[in-house]
Design an enzyme around this catalytic site. Structure first.
Site, PDB file in Angstrom:
ATOM      1  N   HIS A 152      11.088   3.146  34.619  1.00 32.37           N
ATOM      2  CA  HIS A 152      11.482   4.420  35.219  1.00 32.37           C
ATOM      3  C   HIS A 152      11.845   5.467  34.172  1.00 32.37           C
ATOM      4  CE1 HIS A 152      15.659   2.652  34.972  1.00 32.37           C
ATOM      5  NE2 HIS A 152      15.943   3.896  34.644  1.00 32.37           N
ATOM      6  N   SER A 203      19.700   3.535  30.589  1.00 33.57           N
ATOM      7  CA  SER A 203      18.501   2.837  31.049  1.00 33.57           C
ATOM      8  C   SER A 203      17.574   2.519  29.886  1.00 33.57           C
ATOM      9  CB  SER A 203      17.755   3.689  32.074  1.00 33.57           C
ATOM     10  OG  SER A 203      18.510   3.833  33.249  1.00 33.57           O
TER      11      SER A 203
END
Length: 611
Positions: free
Chosen positions: A124, A234
């Site tokens: 992502h 992330s």
């Protein structure tokens, strides 16, 4: 007499005053002032006189040792030599106006160097990206990067930098195992867009199967940690004893839960790295079935099962999946690859109790799995060759691809998907039912694509058609519509009118087949503008598919005066060329009365080997 006493007193006072004025002052021993490097110490006592008793020894004060502040320990080594900051410029597809480019955004994530040399991060972080840069600690330069592999089903990706200078002095990180519960781990990254490395520490709270929100359909092994993970973490490594034990990837917001974050464990990471060894990612495999636990004693007796705490029962078998032609509803699964299946659907694997799907999770496309089952109370041994299950993809998020659509006369038709529902937020119960029960009721057998009339662009010919919005297409001129290609081919024909029958709807939608291209242009100009559709020079153009630069995501058209071309003659050849070049395919127009706007992208792959 009084005068005599006063005189005596005055005489004594005068004598005392005279004595004080004539007495010399006391001599005080002066000590020289201390110099800049001298320390004031009390004077030494005089030496004892002869015959005097010896003085008692006095205790000496030891010198005070200087206080040295030790540098903080780095149990995982110098992570700065392995960590990178990733900046992505991305283009989000616009499902409400699929011919448009979409919104441009920017995001920041983390990554770390592994053998290759390559950089591992989350999928992502690099999804829908059009320009990617990475930075390393102590280097002011930003290096352009490119995606090598991306796995949206497990939220992992590998990127690389072509500059030979980037990987100099960078240290690849190694991978460890699954950390113990309550053991300490450290998460590294760049939370909230910071430019300097951040470290948070926590403990391993839980090891369990969790939904991976990037795809919203895949569930894999995940580890919950108490270390704070925020946007910007992330893709960063989670370390223990100088080894990577996970990749930070998701967590709950503060208004839902506090200190609940997740990392992708090393079994998932190693499977991803093994899958791409042939330069192709085959995705996770699945059995294509649902099952229920068998913990109710009465139910076990009804099925003829002993009270040994083993077995689960098959609820649904997806015909399009690997188990479709092997297992049946009502089969009792007793073991998988010689691992006994407990009545709560857990198995013993490598000394740990894990859910049964974990055995399948570690296999690859083409591998076989062995089941011992009971069917009609008779024992059987079956083997299933594993593969992907395509109907699941309708309920998953999709990335790096253009929305698929057909526009005819200002009517926008699109296949039902999770991204489409998110864009329109439709509350139509029929559309929701077809989405929720697409797999359970095996709707995909009759409708591989559930075609929805998503929007009606403003135009005089569409004034009275609002009631058909969010309807599902069933037939066009008596021909069943199963896929978006079926609908495009139906509109490419030349009847006097089109009779569009909707599922569960009353009277059909009827449109005359006159000048749909002009209506499309007119409706788009009143609605959301589309690039390249503003003039009349496109009327007699053949369909054109180009491979635009990866930094652009637009429909490409061309002005020409070529003869009309029937649907599909050149388009399929150009599509194959685009796929070989790993480019995004664009929209196309058909000529004359047969002209429609058709959006491609399902088979397009913008990144090499990203499938």
């Amino acid at each position: 007499m009084k005068r005599l006493l006063v005189g005596v007193v005055l005489l004594f006072a005068s004598a005392e005053l005279f004595a004080q004025q004539n007495t010399p002052p006391l001599q005080r021993e002066e000590t020289p002032p201390a110099g800049p490097h001298q320390i004031n110490t009390p004077p030494l006592p005089p030496p004892p006189e002869e015959g005097a008793p010896p003085l008692k020894p006095t205790a000496t004060v030891p010198p005070v040792a200087p206080i040295v502040v030790a540098a903080p320990k780095q149990p995982n080594g110098r992570i700065q030599k392995s960590l990178v900051r990733i900046t992505s410029t991305e283009v989000e597809p616009d499902y409400r106006a699929p011919w448009n480019t979409g919104a441009i955004g920017r995001g920041v994530g983390a990554g770390f160097v592994i053998d290759g040399p390559r950089i591992m991060t989350n999928a992502h972080v690099v999804s829908n990206t059009r320009y990617l840069t990475v930075e390393r600690e102590g280097d002011p330069n930003k290096y352009p990067a490119r995606v090598v592999f991306v796995a949206h089903d497990c939220d992992l990706a590998l990127i690389t930098v072509d500059s030979p200078e980037f990987f100099k002095n960078m240290v690849p990180l190694g991978f460890g195992g699954i950390p113990e519960l309550e053991s300490t781990v450290s998460a590294y990254g760049y939370p909230i867009g910071g430019e300097r490395m951040s470290v948070t520490t926590g403990i391993v709270s839980r090891i369990d199967f969790q939904l991976y929100t990037h795809s919203s359909i895949d569930s894999h092994l995940a580890i919950q940690i108490s270390a704070q993970i925020n946007p910007g973490n992330s893709g960063g490594p989670v370390m223990q004893n100088a080894k990577v034990v996970g990749v930070a990837f998701q967590g709950y917001s503060g208004d839902i839960a506090q200190g609940v974050a997740y990392m992708i464990p090393t079994p998932v990471i190693r499977r991803f790295l093994t899958d791409i060894k042939d330069n192709h990612y085959d995705k996770y495999v699945d059995l294509g079935l649902t099952y229920s636990k068998l913990q109710n004693p009465a139910q076990r007796r009804y099925l003829g099962l002993p009270d040994d705490g083993r077995g689960v029962i098959v609820d649904t078998v997806i015909e399009a999946g690997p188990a479709g032609k092997v297992l049946k509803q009502g089969d009792v699964l007793l073991s998988i690859d010689d691992h006994a299946i407990a009545s709560d659907a857990f198995v013993e694997l490598e000394g740990e109790r894990v859910e049964m799907p974990e055995v399948v999770e570690r296999k690859f496309k083409g591998d076989k799995v062995k089941f011992e089952i009971l069917r009609d109370r008779k024992p059987m041994t079956l083997r299933i060759e594993l593969d992907t299950v395509w109907p699941y993809q309708m309920q998953a998020h999709h990335y790096d691809t253009r929305p698929r659509y057909v526009v005819y006369g200002g009517l926008i038709f699109q296949p039902l998907s999770l991204d489409l529902l998110d864009a329109y937020q439709t509350a139509d119960p029929r559309v929701r039912h077809y989405f929720d029960y697409f797999i359970v009721e095996q709707i995909y057998l009759q409708h591989p694509d559930v075609i929805v009339l998503t929007n009606i662009l403003p135009d005089p010919t569409n004034t009275y058609l609002a009631a058909y919005r969010s309807s599902i297409v069933d037939e066009v001129n008596g021909k069943k519509i199963a896929t978006l290609n079926d609908l495009a081919q139906a509109f490419a024909e030349t009847p006097d009118r089109f009779v569009i029958k909707m599922i569960g709807q009353g009277p059909p939608l009827v449109r005359t087949n006159s000048h749909p291209l002009q209506r499309d242009r007119r409706a788009k100009s009143r609605g959301t503008a589309s690039r390249g559709t503003g003039d009349g020079s496109l009327r007699n153009c053949p369909p054109l598919l180009e491979c635009p630069p990866k930094s652009r995501l637009v429909s490409s058209f061309s002005s020409c005066s070529a003869a009309p071309l029937r649907f599909g003659q050149r388009r399929s050849r150009l599509l194959r060329r685009c796929n070989r070049n790993n480019c995004l395919s664009s929209g196309s127009m058909l000529p004359g009365r047969d002209t429609i706007t058709f959006g491609h992208g399902k088979s397009a792959r913008p990144f090499p080997n990203a499938r």
